[in-house]
Design a protein around this motif. Structure first.
Motif, mmCIF file in Angstrom:
data_model
loop_
_atom_site.group_PDB
_atom_site.id
_atom_site.type_symbol
_atom_site.label_atom_id
_atom_site.label_comp_id
_atom_site.label_asym_id
_atom_site.label_seq_id
_atom_site.Cartn_x
_atom_site.Cartn_y
_atom_site.Cartn_z
ATOM 1 N N THR A 229 -3.446 -0.674 1.765
ATOM 2 C CA THR A 229 -3.606 0.767 1.993
ATOM 3 C C THR A 229 -5.052 1.234 1.936
ATOM 4 O O THR A 229 -5.380 2.284 2.465
ATOM 5 C CB THR A 229 -2.805 1.544 0.935
ATOM 6 N N ASP A 230 -5.931 0.466 1.309
ATOM 7 C CA ASP A 230 -7.305 0.935 1.137
ATOM 8 C C ASP A 230 -8.234 -0.258 1.063
ATOM 9 O O ASP A 230 -7.883 -1.300 0.490
ATOM 10 C CB ASP A 230 -7.425 1.779 -0.137
ATOM 11 N N TRP B 87 7.390 -0.529 2.122
ATOM 12 C CA TRP B 87 7.384 0.683 1.315
ATOM 13 C C TRP B 87 7.245 1.948 2.168
ATOM 14 O O TRP B 87 7.951 2.949 1.940
ATOM 15 C CB TRP B 87 6.250 0.625 0.292
ATOM 16 N N ASP B 88 6.350 1.919 3.141
ATOM 17 C CA ASP B 88 6.110 3.131 3.937
ATOM 18 C C ASP B 88 7.355 3.531 4.726
ATOM 19 O O ASP B 88 7.667 4.725 4.861
ATOM 20 C CB ASP B 88 4.934 2.903 4.887
ATOM 21 N N GLU C 73 10.102 5.303 2.603
ATOM 22 C CA GLU C 73 9.896 6.714 2.302
ATOM 23 C C GLU C 73 10.391 7.613 3.425
ATOM 24 O O GLU C 73 10.634 8.813 3.221
ATOM 25 C CB GLU C 73 8.409 6.973 2.037
ATOM 26 N N GLN D 119 3.427 -1.180 -4.475
ATOM 27 C CA GLN D 119 3.493 -0.105 -3.490
ATOM 28 C C GLN D 119 2.176 0.658 -3.417
ATOM 29 O O GLN D 119 1.798 1.173 -2.365
ATOM 30 C CB GLN D 119 4.632 0.854 -3.839
ATOM 31 N N LYS D 120 1.445 0.720 -4.546
ATOM 32 C CA LYS D 120 0.169 1.423 -4.564
ATOM 33 C C LYS D 120 -0.926 0.647 -3.834
ATOM 34 O O LYS D 120 -1.912 1.222 -3.388
ATOM 35 C CB LYS D 120 -0.272 1.680 -6.007
ATOM 36 N N LEU D 121 -0.762 -0.651 -3.736
ATOM 37 C CA LEU D 121 -1.804 -1.495 -3.163
ATOM 38 C C LEU D 121 -1.600 -1.779 -1.684
ATOM 39 O O LEU D 121 -2.566 -1.922 -0.938
ATOM 40 C CB LEU D 121 -1.881 -2.825 -3.929
ATOM 41 N N GLY E 107 1.336 -1.667 1.957
ATOM 42 C CA GLY E 107 2.524 -1.083 2.541
ATOM 43 C C GLY E 107 3.688 -2.047 2.661
ATOM 44 O O GLY E 107 4.819 -1.630 2.934
ATOM 45 N N LEU F 26 6.529 -1.897 -9.142
ATOM 46 C CA LEU F 26 6.210 -0.805 -8.221
ATOM 47 C C LEU F 26 4.705 -0.669 -7.988
ATOM 48 O O LEU F 26 4.284 0.076 -7.101
ATOM 49 C CB LEU F 26 6.771 0.512 -8.758
ATOM 50 N N ALA F 27 3.897 -1.356 -8.798
ATOM 51 C CA ALA F 27 2.443 -1.305 -8.586
ATOM 52 C C ALA F 27 2.078 -1.841 -7.214
ATOM 53 O O ALA F 27 1.060 -1.448 -6.629
ATOM 54 C CB ALA F 27 1.728 -2.105 -9.675
ATOM 55 N N TRP G 96 -11.490 -2.112 -0.357
ATOM 56 C CA TRP G 96 -12.195 -2.066 -1.637
ATOM 57 C C TRP G 96 -13.659 -2.427 -1.426
ATOM 58 O O TRP G 96 -13.974 -3.549 -1.031
ATOM 59 C CB TRP G 96 -11.547 -3.039 -2.634
#
Length: 768
Positions: free
Chosen positions: A116-117, A77-78, A81, A43-45, A47, A40-41, A119
């Motif tokens: 998503t972001d 992932w997005d 949801e 999903q944090k990095l 979409g 699931l990590a 760096w």
């Protein structure tokens, strides 16, 4: 991964897929992880996650499915949801079977997109360091290099994880933006002093403590290198037959590993600490900055006089006040390598960071700490022996001084007033006083006691040292017997040695200050050169158009125009060469990471930069370096600086119509020997050491191209070589040459260099 495994294991949170005695089918590696949520990590990095997996034959044997397939899947992932019904995720979760063809590439590829972001470099750097730190460095899990030790300790290769006999190992390949700085472990390990290895089994725990090659060589009289020897200890396991089995390797560095702000010093600060790994992956927080799981910092602060261990003292008895030699966490670099089979009773905390501190884990702590304490005892024993030798050396020196005094002491009579009768009496060397030339007295301290410049600080320290030496000399004179207090003699010798060290530091500080000023102007000069290059190119273009237009009718005018155009061509070429060199030195990639360079090409680049002066002096330069020879890993900027300084000196001193030759080879340890020889005036052997000191230039005339010389070229070369654990010295030149300078740079990974050389050799044979 088969389609069924993806469906019932990958997509199932906290499943039981990894329970039991699970080993991978191909290499028999132990599965790590237990919660079943690591995936699931992703999903944090990002979409979106795309999975493409084709199982190997070993993974599908014995499966219930008659026709196993691979899987090609997408997880958006997005979009997931936005669905309220998990049974109908639509296109946000797709998976299809992939037939297993014999020609298909086996394995699993995960691609994350729609990041998503972004760096920034300040975030990316720590992330890369953490990724690298998740695995033990090669120095802990591979055979120790010969630059560290030539002996075998308890094991050639420690066992860091459970695996089968054909396992090729685990490789972490970071490329592109994830390509971090240079791996400085080879350099750091070569500068450590001691190695500790621990082999813990339920039957017995064995310890081996060995000095490194470099530390042995560093011992000077009255100490002898043979005194730094190997020690082997053994003792019972704290948990007995039920105790955990593991391997551990620790490097000890009691002193500084480099300049405080150097890259190596920063690297060592970040990597210090004794860390714990389970199945080859790091277990936080053990060994992190601020974590004192072995209580090393605690004992470093309170300094217990002695240590208690269960190890038999036969190999080395307890040393009085041995605890005074204790070191903190920053002096140790280590890896405790645990496996689930060797330590089955370890219980992780709920948050997976660390283990429950029960008796089982405490036994690991006890074993590792015992190894560290034994190394303290070994170092304390060596220090005790060296101190005894220094006291004996000082005793003998005092005895000789007393004998001289008795032999040359004259009776107090009338003859003492006649100096002519005592001309042949040899006087002892005077003690350092404030009247020594070049040594400021106490009166100079008052004048600059509020001056905080480095020069004033050096003067105050120097003056204080002289005062201390005077006071000690007066105290020693009060004792009737010269050997009543030998520690005063030792202290005097140490203070005099400190004076010499202070002079060296003063020279280096002056060098760094000069270089800092030059460097500041240097970076600004890059822009100036770039502007001049653009202007000179424009000038050349204008002159070319004017010459082609035919507007200049007279012969004299055309001749002048041709000369101007030729001069502009020379100017453009010269500025282009200078710009190429400056880019090599200060460009963004010049110090990003060390890499192996083609030495022949680098030499050619340096020669091109100096070509105008070489041509003007009608000198011949031979580049005899093999075109395929590669250097040990080195920063491109430092390679350019090193070669330019060597060749500049050679061009200056070869004289008109002189010869210069550049050669290089790799020795049996894969260290590179680079030699630059020149004809001209020979440098006397007595000056070999002097010209490697800062500001010892022998150039008195100003050269238009090369400059006058600041006397920093050779010191810079030696300093660069020392950063790679190498050397730079004058050597005997070959026939036909007057002077030769040789730079030796060891290879931190000679095994890789040998493999590369072998591949080149085989490729050459195939092409022939």
């Amino acid at each position: 991964m088969t389609f069924e495994r993806f469906q019932h294991a990958f997509l199932r949170i906290a499943g039981r897929d990894k329970e039991g005695e699970r080993l991978s089918p191909r290499f028999k590696r132990r599965y790590t992880g237990a919660k079943g949520i690591g995936r699931l990590a992703a999903q944090k990095l990002a979409g979106r996650l795309d999975i493409d997996s084709v199982p190997r034959s070993e993974a599908i044997r014995g499966l219930e499915s008659d026709s196993p397939t691979g899987v090609k899947a997408t997880l958006a992932w997005d979009e997931m949801e936005n669905h309220s019904d998990l049974n109908d995720l639509g296109d946000s979760l797709t998976a299809e079977r992939v037939p297993i063809r014999s020609s298909a590439r086996r394995g699993t590829t995960l691609v994350m997109s729609e990041v998503t972001d972004l760096w920034a470099p300040r975030r990316l750097g720590p992330f890369i360091r953490e990724i690298r730190a998740c695995r033990p460095a090669g120095i802990f899990v591979e055979r120790l290099p010969k630059s560290v030790t030539t002996e075998r300790l308890l094991f050639d290769v420690p066992q860091s994880r459970e695996h089968g006999p054909n396992d090729p190992g685990f490789k972490l390949d970071l490329t592109g933006q994830f390509e971090g700085g240079d791996d400085l472990w080879p350099t750091l390990s070569a500068r450590t002093s001691w190695i500790i290895e621990i082999d813990a089994t339920p039957e017995l725990v064995r310890y081996c403590i060995l000095p490194t090659v470099k530390y042995r060589k560093s011992l000077a009289a009255p100490a002898k290198p043979a005194w730094a020897r190997r020690y082997d200890f053994e003792g019972p396991h704290p948990e007995g037959a039920a105790g955990p089995s593991f391997h551990c390797r620790i490097l000890v560095s009691p002193g500084s590993v480099g300049r405080r702000q150097s890259e190596l010093a920063r690297f060592s600060g970040a990597e210090s600490g004794i860390r714990v790994y389970l199945e080859g992956f790091r277990v936080l927080p053990y060994g992190s900055p601020g974590d004192d799981w072995l209580r090393l910092d605690l004992d470093y602060a309170r300094r217990p006089r002695e240590f208690e261990t269960d190890v038999s003292p036969d190999a080395l008895p307890v040393i009085k006040n041995e605890g005074f030699s204790q070191l903190g966490n920053r002096a140790y670099y280590g890896a405790v390598m645990l496996t689930e089979r060797g330590a089955p009773e370890l219980q992780p905390l709920v948050n997976r960071e660390g283990f429950i501190p029960d008796d089982y884990f405490e036994s690991i702590r006890t074993v590792v700490r015992t190894g560290v304490d034994l190394s303290v005892r070994v170092r304390a024993a060596l220090k005790k022996r060296i101190d005894a030798a220094e006291r004996e050396s000082n005793r003998q020196a005092n005895e000789r001084q007393e004998n001289w005094r008795q032999e040359n002491e004259r009776p107090q009579n009338e003859d003492d007033c006649n100096p002519d009768q005592n001309d042949d009496v040899e006087l002892p060397p005077p003690s350092p006083t404030n009247e020594q030339p070049g040594m400021p007295g106490p009166e100079t301290v008052d004048s600059d006691e509020h001056d905080h410049t480095s020069s004033a600080i050096f003067r105050r320290i120097d003056s204080t040292l002289l005062e201390l030496i005077e006071i000690i000399s007066e105290l020693r004179a009060e004792f009737a017997e010269p050997n009543t207090h030998p520690k005063l003699d030792i202290l005097t010798n140490n203070l005099r040695a400190l004076q010499i060290d202070l002079a060296d530091v003063r020279d280096e500080q002056l060098t760094l200050r000069t270089l800092a000023g030059v460097g500041t102007q240097f970076t600004a000069f890059v822009h100036e050169i770039n502007g001049l290059l653009g202007q000179s190119q424009s000038l050349r273009s204008i002159l070319g158009k004017l010459a082609d237009s035919g507007e200049v009718k007279s012969r004299e005018g055309r001749r002048t125009l041709k000369a101007a155009r030729d001069s502009s061509d020379d100017l453009v070429q010269s500025l282009t060469r200078q710009m190429s060199y400056l880019t090599d030195v200060v460009g963004p990639d010049s110090r990003r990471r060390r890499r192996r360079l083609l030495v022949h090409d680098r030499v050619e680049s340096a020669i091109r930069l100096l070509l105008p002066r070489i041509t003007e002096r009608q000198q011949s330069v031979e580049n005899l370096v093999d075109v395929a020879l590669t250097s040990p890993p080195i920063f491109p900027a430092e390679a350019s600086i090193l070669l330019i300084n060597l060749l500049t000196n050679a061009v200056k001193f070869a004289g008109d119509s002189g010869k210069i030759r550049v050669t290089a080879f790799l020795d049996k340890e894969m260290a590179m020997h680079l030699r630059v020889e020149n004809s001209g005036v020979e440098v006397p052997r007595k000056d070999w050491a002097r010209y490697f000191r800062p500001f010892e230039s022998s150039t008195v005339s100003v050269d238009i191209v090369l400059g006058q010389g600041m006397g920093l070229g050779l010191p810079i070369v030696r300093s660069l070589a020392a950063d790679y654990d190498g050397s730079a010295n004058f050597v005997e030149p070959n026939s036909g040459f007057a002077t030769a300078v040789e730079v030796v740079i060891p290879d931190p990974r000679p095994g890789i260099a040998r493999k590369s050389l072998s591949r080149q050799s085989q490729s050459g044979k195939g092409n022939s």
